[in-house]
Each structure stands twice: as C-alpha cells, then as structure tokens.
Design an enzyme around this catalytic site. Structure first.
Site, short mmCIF file in Angstrom:
data_model
loop_
_atom_site.label_atom_id
_atom_site.label_comp_id
_atom_site.label_asym_id
_atom_site.label_seq_id
_atom_site.Cartn_x
_atom_site.Cartn_y
_atom_site.Cartn_z
N CYS A 165 33.65 43.53 39.33
CA CYS A 165 34.39 44.38 38.37
C CYS A 165 33.47 45.16 37.43
O CYS A 165 33.76 46.32 37.10
CB CYS A 165 35.37 43.52 37.58
SG CYS A 165 34.69 41.96 37.03
N HIS A 175 36.06 45.61 30.40
CA HIS A 175 34.62 45.33 30.27
C HIS A 175 33.93 46.55 29.64
O HIS A 175 34.08 47.67 30.13
CB HIS A 175 33.99 45.09 31.65
CG HIS A 175 34.45 43.82 32.33
ND1 HIS A 175 35.17 42.83 31.71
CD2 HIS A 175 34.24 43.40 33.60
CE1 HIS A 175 35.40 41.83 32.57
NE2 HIS A 175 34.86 42.16 33.72
N GLN A 214 31.94 41.41 28.70
CA GLN A 214 33.02 41.26 29.67
C GLN A 214 34.17 40.39 29.14
O GLN A 214 33.94 39.37 28.50
CB GLN A 214 32.45 40.68 30.98
CG GLN A 214 31.37 41.58 31.57
CD GLN A 214 30.83 41.14 32.91
OE1 GLN A 214 29.67 41.38 33.20
NE2 GLN A 214 31.64 40.54 33.75
N ASN A 232 39.07 45.52 33.95
CA ASN A 232 38.53 44.64 35.00
C ASN A 232 39.55 44.20 36.03
O ASN A 232 39.21 44.07 37.21
CB ASN A 232 37.83 43.43 34.39
CG ASN A 232 38.68 42.65 33.43
OD1 ASN A 232 39.04 43.18 32.37
ND2 ASN A 232 39.01 41.42 33.75
P1 NAP Z 1 42.09 32.86 39.60
O1 NAP Z 1 42.97 33.32 38.49
O2 NAP Z 1 41.35 31.57 39.44
O3 NAP Z 1 42.98 32.80 40.98
C1 NAP Z 1 42.50 32.17 42.14
C2 NAP Z 1 43.54 32.23 43.25
O4 NAP Z 1 42.99 31.54 44.40
C3 NAP Z 1 44.86 31.52 42.93
O5 NAP Z 1 45.93 32.23 43.49
C4 NAP Z 1 44.73 30.16 43.63
O6 NAP Z 1 45.99 29.60 44.04
C5 NAP Z 1 43.94 30.56 44.87
N1 NAP Z 1 43.24 29.41 45.43
C6 NAP Z 1 42.39 28.55 44.81
N2 NAP Z 1 41.98 27.60 45.67
C7 NAP Z 1 42.60 27.83 46.85
C8 NAP Z 1 42.61 27.19 48.12
N3 NAP Z 1 41.86 26.09 48.36
N4 NAP Z 1 43.36 27.72 49.12
C9 NAP Z 1 44.11 28.82 48.91
N5 NAP Z 1 44.17 29.48 47.71
C10 NAP Z 1 43.41 28.99 46.70
O7 NAP Z 1 40.96 33.94 39.92
P2 NAP Z 1 41.03 35.56 39.71
O8 NAP Z 1 40.42 35.92 38.41
O9 NAP Z 1 42.38 36.05 40.05
O10 NAP Z 1 39.97 36.03 40.80
C11 NAP Z 1 40.28 36.04 42.19
C12 NAP Z 1 39.08 36.61 42.95
O11 NAP Z 1 38.86 37.96 42.52
C13 NAP Z 1 37.79 35.82 42.68
O12 NAP Z 1 37.02 35.77 43.85
C14 NAP Z 1 37.11 36.68 41.60
O13 NAP Z 1 35.71 36.54 41.59
C15 NAP Z 1 37.53 38.09 42.01
N6 NAP Z 1 37.58 39.09 40.91
C16 NAP Z 1 38.17 38.78 39.72
C17 NAP Z 1 38.22 39.76 38.73
C18 NAP Z 1 38.85 39.50 37.39
O14 NAP Z 1 38.72 40.36 36.49
N7 NAP Z 1 39.51 38.37 37.17
C19 NAP Z 1 37.71 41.03 38.96
C20 NAP Z 1 37.13 41.30 40.20
C21 NAP Z 1 37.09 40.33 41.19
P3 NAP Z 1 46.73 28.43 43.19
O15 NAP Z 1 47.31 29.07 41.98
O16 NAP Z 1 47.75 27.92 44.13
O17 NAP Z 1 45.65 27.42 42.85
#
Ligand code: NAP
Length: 378
Positions: free
Chosen positions: A174, A267, A201, A354
């Site tokens: 991001c 960010h 961030q 982000n």
């Molecule tokens: P998050 O809020 O922690 O969400 C993670 C997701 O993954 C949830 O839906 C969770 O489902 C699922 N998950 C976790 N363990 C799993 C498993 N074993 N099998 C299947 N599903 C599983 O994270 P996020 O911030 O949304 O980020 C998601 C991805 O995008 C990450 O790789 C992150 O690095 C990337 N990203 C994030 C941002 C940002 O600003 N947040 C920006 C760019 C990229 P449950 O709810 O069922 O546990």
C-alpha cells in the site's frame, strides 16, 4: 437441455448463467462473477463495499477461514466501515478458500501466512487471481501492477504456466502505490537516481484488530515488519520495464523508514529525490510533470479510474489524511510541500488511502484493466 445463444449446452458454461432463486429461471450473466478470499478482513470489507454496485462485476462468493465458514457474511464479519453491509452480500454464506466457487475472478485479501498456497491453487484451477498479499509479488513471471504506472507489465501473465486460463496478478504494498504513482512522471521526465522516503502509516494497514489501542494511542511505533524492504524492492520492480518477457528493475537507490502512526486510514510519506537529469530541475517543472501526467490507461475510462490520479496542493500544511484521503473516491494521490532540498534535489509529501487505492480499489482497477484488455473470459 437448455442451450445458449450459440446452441451449446449451458452446463458447459456454468459461470455465464445464473438461476433465479425464486422461480428457477436461467439468465445469462452480463457481469463477470467475482469472489473474495479473506472477505471478512479490513481489505475484504473494502472490496465488499466497492463491489456492491460495480457496473462490470457481480460478487457471488465470499471466503474466509474455518472460523467464519458456514455463517452468513453479516454474522461472520466484524463490519467496521461507515456504510451498511450491502444486503445481497450480507446474505451470502461464507465459504472456505477452496477453488470450487462459482466465479471467474478472485480478489485475494488473505493474510500472507496462508495466501501463497491458496492463491496458487485457485490459479491452477483456472481462476484469475488478483492478490493484495505480499507472497508472489517479486516472482519473475508475476505482474506487480499499478495501472497508471506499468499496465504493460500485465503481459507477464503469458509466461505463467497455469492451465485453463488461470493467472496471478498482484498489486504492490500500500505504501509503494502512493510512492510509485507520485514518482512515475518524474522518472519519465527527469530520471531518478536516489530516493529517500519516510512513511507515516495508518493503523488499518495492520489489518483488524491490528495494533492494540494501548500501543498506538498517544504514540508512534517506528517499526513495521518487512515494510522497508518492500518499499525498496517493489518500487524498483513497478517502475521497471518489461523486456523480452522479463522485468528490468528501475535502477534507483532507495532508502525507506516506516512508522505506524495513530491515524485510522491514509498513509503519509515524506519523500526526497535526487534526479539523474544532469541539470537543475525546477519546482515548476516538477509540478507541471505531475499536473500533465496522463497515462494511457486514463483513455480507457475504467469505472474505478480517478479523473485526476495526482492532485497537487499549494497550501503549506496540505495534504492531510483526514482532509484528503477520500479524494477521487479514495483513488487519488495527494501531493504538497514541494521544496528544494540541501541534500537532494527536491522534497515533498504525499498521501494515499491504504485500503482503497492501496488495496481494494487498486485491485479492482487491475481487474477492470484485465477485462478491458481481453485477458478474462467467462
Ligand atoms: P485482516 O484484517 O487480518 O484480514 C485477513 C483475512 O484473511 C480475514 O478475512 C481472515 O478470515 C482471512 N484468513 C486468515 N487466516 C485464514 C486461513 N487460515 N484461511 C482462510 N482465510 C484466512 O488483514 P487485511 O488488513 O485485510 O489484509 C489482507 C491482506 O492484504 C494481507 O496480506 C495484507 O498484507 C494485504 N494488504 C493490506 C492493506 C491494508 O491497508 N490493510 C493494504 C494492502 C495490502 P477470518 O476473519 O475468518 O479469520
């Protein structure tokens, strides 16, 4: 047997048809069926919000971990956005992340601990995977795409070995997205030799529930795991060019320092640049390069394209997360504080959203580009 308009049995094209749940009538889809892996997380929720009234995409499947599987989406998710959960999506039953869901494109917002193998399994099964996770970004045959910066790198999918039209396309970290968008016109016009960036961030960048409130309120944490390396390597790949099916990285030296700050979304980044132009580049030339930045993808008028991808502010205390992160529906990069620097040639500040431009919105824009360019068949 039901036939489509070319006389083929519809069972051969299940993704192209939808059965009305009330009377069983079969309709041909006009939109591309899409799914979300990690639909319950911070980014997954943004995807649900942005796909709700999408003119080209129809959200048919939401997937997450075993803990959410089998529940209605509205019961499984801890919804944190200010708009309500879209009715249709709220009723969907959350599936496990297995490649048997009725769609063609899957947006992967999975935790990186599980994204790598799940995304590969979907691509092997013929899905078009658009990933927001870090796992495959730096692999040689995987495009790392910001449509306004390097749309041509999509051609790397031709070197991928997945069967049945499957592919993986990634979007960068991001903080890289705001940075690469801001410096692309400068790299094109003047060349960039060295770049220093200090990021501030937001908390939502760490997912949900993310950083504990007692750690971040009244505080700044000067460490984000792996982030500085991503800023340095992914920026070089995104600014690079594709030659003979391989990305030649842009030869810029980058030094990054990343901080987590008590802001919910957006960010902010303080950037200093040394140009390779071999002459003095004026501040007016830099502003002109930003103002006139008009990448070819703008001509396609994709539904999620911002009209102005870069917006420069003359006010001395702009851009600010609270005031500017939503500009162009969260898809613009705001710029300001452009000045000469005694160590580098210039310095400035940028801001980008982000979870929209840096994640969900950026990924949907890639999907629109893939469809428009004919990479997706359904
Ligand atoms: P998050 O809020 O922690 O969400 C993670 C997701 O993954 C949830 O839906 C969770 O489902 C699922 N998950 C976790 N363990 C799993 C498993 N074993 N099998 C299947 N599903 C599983 O994270 P996020 O911030 O949304 O980020 C998601 C991805 O995008 C990450 O790789 C992150 O690095 C990337 N990203 C994030 C941002 C940002 O600003 N947040 C920006 C760019 C990229 P449950 O709810 O069922 O546990």
């Amino acid at each position: 047997m039901l036939k489509d308009e070319e006389g083929s049995p519809v069972e051969n094209f299940p993704d192209r048809y939808i059965r009305d749940r009330t009377d069983g009538t079969l309709y041909m889809r006009t939109k591309v069926p899409v799914g979300i892996l990690g639909a319950t997380g911070s980014v997954g929720q943004r995807l649900v919000q942005l796909l709700a009234k999408h003119p080209w995409f129809d959200l048919t499947s939401v997937c997450a971990s075993d803990k959410s599987q089998g529940k209605r989406y509205k019961d499984a998710v801890n919804w944190t956005l200010s708009t309500p959960i879209p009715d249709d999506t709220g009723k969907l039953v959350v599936q496990t992340c297995e490649p048997n869901i009725p769609c063609k494109i899957v947006f992967s917002a999975l935790a990186s601990s599980v994204a790598g193998t799940i995304e590969k399994a979907f691509a092997e099964a013929g899905y078009v995977v658009i990933s927001m996770a870090k796992n495959h970004r730096m692999e040689e045959e995987i495009p790392l795409v910001i449509p306004e910066v390097n749309a041509d790198s999509l051609e790397l999918v031709k070197t991928q070995k997945f069967s049945k039209g499957g592919m993986i396309v990634t979007k960068p970290n991001c903080a890289v997205i705001g940075l690469a968008l801001a410096v692309k016109p400068l790299a094109l016009e003047f060349g960039i030799e060295e770049l220093s960036v200090v990021t501030m961030q937001s908390i939502s960048g760490a997912g949900y529930p993310g950083v504990p409130s007692l750690s971040i309120v009244d505080n700044i944490i000067p460490y984000i795991e792996d982030e500085e390396e991503k800023l340095e390597t992914e920026t070089q790949k995104v600014l690079g060019s594709v030659k003979n099916g391989v990305v030649e990285k842009y030869p810029v030296k980058i030094s990054a320092q990343c901080m987590r700050v008590p802001v919910t979304e957006g960010h902010l980044e303080a950037v200093s640049i040394k140009f390779s132009a071999g002459r003095k580049v004026t501040l007016e030339e830099i502003k002109r390069a930003w103002n006139e930045f008009s990448p070819p993808v703008q001509e396609l008028k994709l539904p999620s394209s911002p009209v102005r991808p870069l917006i420069y502010f003359e006010q001395v205390d702009f851009p600010q997360p609270k005031l500017h992160r939503e500009l162009e529906k969260g898809m613009a990069v705001s710029l300001g504080r452009l000045e000469t620097s005694s160590l580098f040639d210039c310095k400035f500040v940028l801001l980008s959203h982000n979870t929209i431009r840096g994640a969900a919105g950026g990924a949907i824009l890639i999907a629109e580009l893939l469809v428009k360019k004919g990479y997706v068949f359904w």
